[in-house]
Design an enzyme around this catalytic site. Structure first.
Site, mmCIF file in Angstrom:
data_model
loop_
_atom_site.group_PDB
_atom_site.id
_atom_site.type_symbol
_atom_site.label_atom_id
_atom_site.label_comp_id
_atom_site.label_asym_id
_atom_site.label_seq_id
_atom_site.Cartn_x
_atom_site.Cartn_y
_atom_site.Cartn_z
ATOM 1 N N HIS A 308 -5.047 2.507 6.961
ATOM 2 C CA HIS A 308 -5.469 1.370 7.233
ATOM 3 C C HIS A 308 -6.836 1.971 8.024
ATOM 4 O O HIS A 308 -7.261 2.441 8.514
ATOM 5 C CB HIS A 308 -5.280 0.889 8.747
ATOM 6 N N ASP A 366 2.685 -2.567 4.986
ATOM 7 C CA ASP A 366 3.536 -2.751 3.947
ATOM 8 C C ASP A 366 4.142 -1.920 3.094
ATOM 9 O O ASP A 366 5.320 -1.802 1.827
ATOM 10 C CB ASP A 366 2.682 -3.065 2.782
HETATM 11 N N1 CMC Z 1 -4.480 6.497 -0.809
HETATM 12 C C1 CMC Z 1 -5.328 7.353 -1.148
HETATM 13 N N2 CMC Z 1 -6.022 8.175 -0.368
HETATM 14 C C2 CMC Z 1 -6.429 6.629 0.187
HETATM 15 C C3 CMC Z 1 -6.118 6.245 0.373
HETATM 16 C C4 CMC Z 1 -4.873 5.352 0.106
HETATM 17 N N3 CMC Z 1 -3.763 4.972 0.331
HETATM 18 N N4 CMC Z 1 -6.385 4.877 1.753
HETATM 19 C C5 CMC Z 1 -7.380 5.863 2.270
HETATM 20 N N5 CMC Z 1 -7.863 6.802 0.971
HETATM 21 C C6 CMC Z 1 -9.147 8.061 1.742
HETATM 22 C C7 CMC Z 1 -10.018 7.086 0.326
HETATM 23 O O1 CMC Z 1 -10.288 7.597 -0.766
HETATM 24 C C8 CMC Z 1 -11.416 7.794 1.467
HETATM 25 O O2 CMC Z 1 -10.837 8.777 0.446
HETATM 26 P P1 CMC Z 1 -13.071 10.437 1.679
HETATM 27 O O3 CMC Z 1 -13.181 10.619 2.654
HETATM 28 O O4 CMC Z 1 -12.219 11.505 0.499
HETATM 29 O O5 CMC Z 1 -13.855 9.288 0.330
HETATM 30 C C9 CMC Z 1 -10.446 7.929 3.126
HETATM 31 O O6 CMC Z 1 -9.124 7.561 2.724
HETATM 32 C C10 CMC Z 1 -10.864 6.866 4.219
HETATM 33 O O7 CMC Z 1 -10.835 5.653 3.592
HETATM 34 P P2 CMC Z 1 -11.480 4.594 3.190
HETATM 35 O O8 CMC Z 1 -11.288 3.989 1.865
HETATM 36 O O9 CMC Z 1 -13.215 4.575 3.758
HETATM 37 O O10 CMC Z 1 -10.678 3.448 4.402
HETATM 38 P P3 CMC Z 1 -10.980 2.326 4.771
HETATM 39 O O11 CMC Z 1 -11.168 1.740 6.269
HETATM 40 O O12 CMC Z 1 -12.106 1.779 4.274
HETATM 41 O O13 CMC Z 1 -9.514 2.032 4.113
HETATM 42 C C11 CMC Z 1 -7.758 0.585 3.593
HETATM 43 C C12 CMC Z 1 -8.697 0.987 4.384
HETATM 44 C C13 CMC Z 1 -7.074 -0.051 4.088
HETATM 45 C C14 CMC Z 1 -7.807 -0.588 2.449
HETATM 46 C C15 CMC Z 1 -6.959 1.517 2.266
HETATM 47 O O14 CMC Z 1 -6.434 3.032 3.585
HETATM 48 C C16 CMC Z 1 -6.106 1.461 1.656
HETATM 49 O O15 CMC Z 1 -6.884 0.518 0.613
HETATM 50 N N6 CMC Z 1 -4.727 1.892 1.096
HETATM 51 C C17 CMC Z 1 -3.704 1.029 -0.096
HETATM 52 C C18 CMC Z 1 -3.582 -0.545 0.754
HETATM 53 C C19 CMC Z 1 -2.825 -1.198 1.365
HETATM 54 O O16 CMC Z 1 -1.785 -0.649 1.547
HETATM 55 N N7 CMC Z 1 -3.454 -1.866 2.275
HETATM 56 C C20 CMC Z 1 -2.418 -2.936 3.067
HETATM 57 C C21 CMC Z 1 -3.066 -2.289 4.873
HETATM 58 S S1 CMC Z 1 -2.250 -2.833 6.094
HETATM 59 C C22 CMC Z 1 -2.364 -4.700 5.364
HETATM 60 C C23 CMC Z 1 -3.310 -5.449 5.877
HETATM 61 O O17 CMC Z 1 -3.486 -5.679 7.001
HETATM 62 O O18 CMC Z 1 -3.489 -6.282 5.204
#
Ligand code: CMC
Length: 431
Positions: A308, A366
């Site tokens: 998140h 989720d």
């Molecule tokens: N699985 C694997 N790796 C992950 C995941 C995941 N679900 N989420 C983040 N990472 C990794 C990402 O690859 C990055 O790694 P590195 O530093 O080596 O490049 C690191 O963790 C930081 O991630 P980020 O993409 O910079 O984080 P963000 O804040 O931009 O993204 C997120 C947040 C929710 C989009 C992401 O965690 C994600 O895509 N999660 C899966 C989708 C999900 O469950 N979304 C629902 C969110 S809660 C409901 C809502 O609010 O809608």
């Protein structure tokens, strides 16, 4: 909010400028950089708003490090236990929990706005039956402004109130219609003797041929899903609603914009993606291989329902959702549910793996909500519509707050331009 504190920016050849530092009631301070461009000719660069507060708000507070979520100061755990969804809707919209009389009035008003214009029923038949329900939802909600002209004047507080009531009341009817349309069953009209959530379940699962029996345990579980999804401060879809509303667009159009944004798999589409992921893994024995793929950056595979932008700790909503999972599966005699067992094992393995621990990736709301919804009989393709139904309350509370904010301006971010500098169009033969 204001303080005497300042943040100093040193730039150029020995130049410096002070900016006021503003403090909220809780949470990080913000540097007020509104005068930056005027004074320095520079913009800030912050794709994805990682360090930018786009507005001030009194509605929802999240402490992502501690895993805290407050609606108007009340912890989500207490609201989930002691309130129903319309209590929470009142709280988010009006700022305080309703008294008995206020709640009775809100129940009455919402109940008496649940029917939709009969012409709207015909609107549905223009869609293909196999369309994704979110595609239909975004279209139908956008069309509401064509049906309710008498509540689209955003400068009229009475119009704003009526449109809020209409949106909260009609979303369950429209979401249920999206479902019924997709399976070719007749629309079920709302009934005024049922609670908000029981009425929704009846419109989803009832048929004209037999009476739908309401199960209070299942109604409570769905009501809790609604409460947990009702608001989440300035997330992507809420910011979309605010950006759309900042131009003066009517609330129905703004909520449709929020629904469109919510659809994406990184946001509200994650619960659908999460359940599809669990089905894809299929068996506990396959978890190891799946985790290996997630950790391989080239695979493009993510552990859906994990991670998140704000929570760097267990999402408090995920804890409540896991509890609700136990209750619902117990009530339905599905204690051995294959996907629930799989998800608990997946969570255990992920939380002990350095990849997830070092990145502070925990289950989000989720991760378990799809399993509860599936047990309630809600098909996977409807999950994001359920999220949209619940989040409508937060969206309109935030939209209304924005309209009344004296600092509000049309949202107009700037950019760091990296394209071609000015050039001359060559004649056709020389391109
Ligand atoms: N699985 C694997 N790796 C992950 C995941 C995941 N679900 N989420 C983040 N990472 C990794 C990402 O690859 C990055 O790694 P590195 O530093 O080596 O490049 C690191 O963790 C930081 O991630 P980020 O993409 O910079 O984080 P963000 O804040 O931009 O993204 C997120 C947040 C929710 C989009 C992401 O965690 C994600 O895509 N999660 C899966 C989708 C999900 O469950 N979304 C629902 C969110 S809660 C409901 C809502 O609010 O809608």
């Amino acid at each position: 909010m204001s303080s005497n504190r300042k943040a100093t920016l040193n730039y150029g050849d020995g130049k410096s400028i002070d900016f006021p530092v503003l403090g909220g009631t809780i949470g990080p301070d913000v540097v007020d950089i509104r005068t930056l461009y005027g004074k320095t000719g520079m913009f800030t660069y912050d794709p994805g708003f990682l360090s930018t507060a786009s507005c001030q708000s009194t509605i929802t507070y999240i402490d992502g490090d501690e895993g805290v979520l407050l609606y108007r100061g009340y912890p989500i755990e207490q609201l989930a236990e002691k309130c129903d969804f319309l209590d929470v809707a009142y709280l988010l919209m009006r700022g305080e929990l309703p008294s008995t009389a206020e709640k009775k009035e809100l129940d009455y008003v919402i109940t008496h706005h649940t029917m939709v214009h009969e012409q709207l029923n015909r609107f549905f038949s223009g869609f293909r039956r196999d369309a994704h329900p979110m595609a239909v939802l975004v279209g139908v909600v956008g069309a509401l402004s064509a049906f309710y002209h008498d509540s689209t004047d955003i400068n009229n507080p009475e119009h704003r109130k009526i449109s809020q009531h209409r949106l909260i009341a009609k979303l369950p009817t429209i979401v249920a219609m999206c479902y019924k349309y997709s399976i070719g069953q007749p629309f079920i009209y709302p009934r005024n003797d049922l609670s908000y959530t029981a009425n929704f379940m009846r419109m989803m699962f009832g048929t004209p041929t037999e009476e739908y029996i309401v199960n209070p345990v299942l109604v409570r579980a769905l009501d809790r899903i609604f409460i947990l999804h009702a608001d989440h401060e300035q997330n992507a879809s809420t910011s979309t609603v605010r950006v759309a509303g900042s131009s003066g667009a009517n609330p129905f159009a703004c909520i449709a914009a929020g629904i469109a944004c919510l659809w994406g798999p990184a946001h509200g589409g994650a619960n659908e993606a999460c359940l599809n992921m669990l089905e894809g893994i299929g068996d506990v024995s396959k978890i190891g291989e799946f985790i290996r793929q997630v950790k391989d950056k080239n695979s493009g595979v993510k552990l859906m329902g994990f991670g998140h932008r704000v929570y760097k700790n267990y999402d408090p909503r995920a804890k409540l959702m896991r509890e609700t999972c136990h209750e619902v599966l117990g009530e339905l005699g599905l204690g051995d549910d294959r996907l629930f067992k799989l998800s608990m094992e997946l969570e255990k393995i992920a939380l002990s793996d350095d990849y997830f621990v070092s990145r502070k990736l925990y289950p989000n709301v989720d991760f378990y909500s799809g399993i509860v919804q599936r047990a309630l009989g809600i098909p996977v393709s409807m999950f994001t519509c359920i999220f949209a139904l619940a989040r409508t309350v937060g969206w309109i509370a935030q939209w209304n707050e924005m309209i009344g904010d004296p600092d509000q301006k049309i949202s107009r971010p700037r950019q760091l331009y990296t394209g071609a500098t000015q050039r001359t169009v060559p004649p056709m033969g020389m391109r």
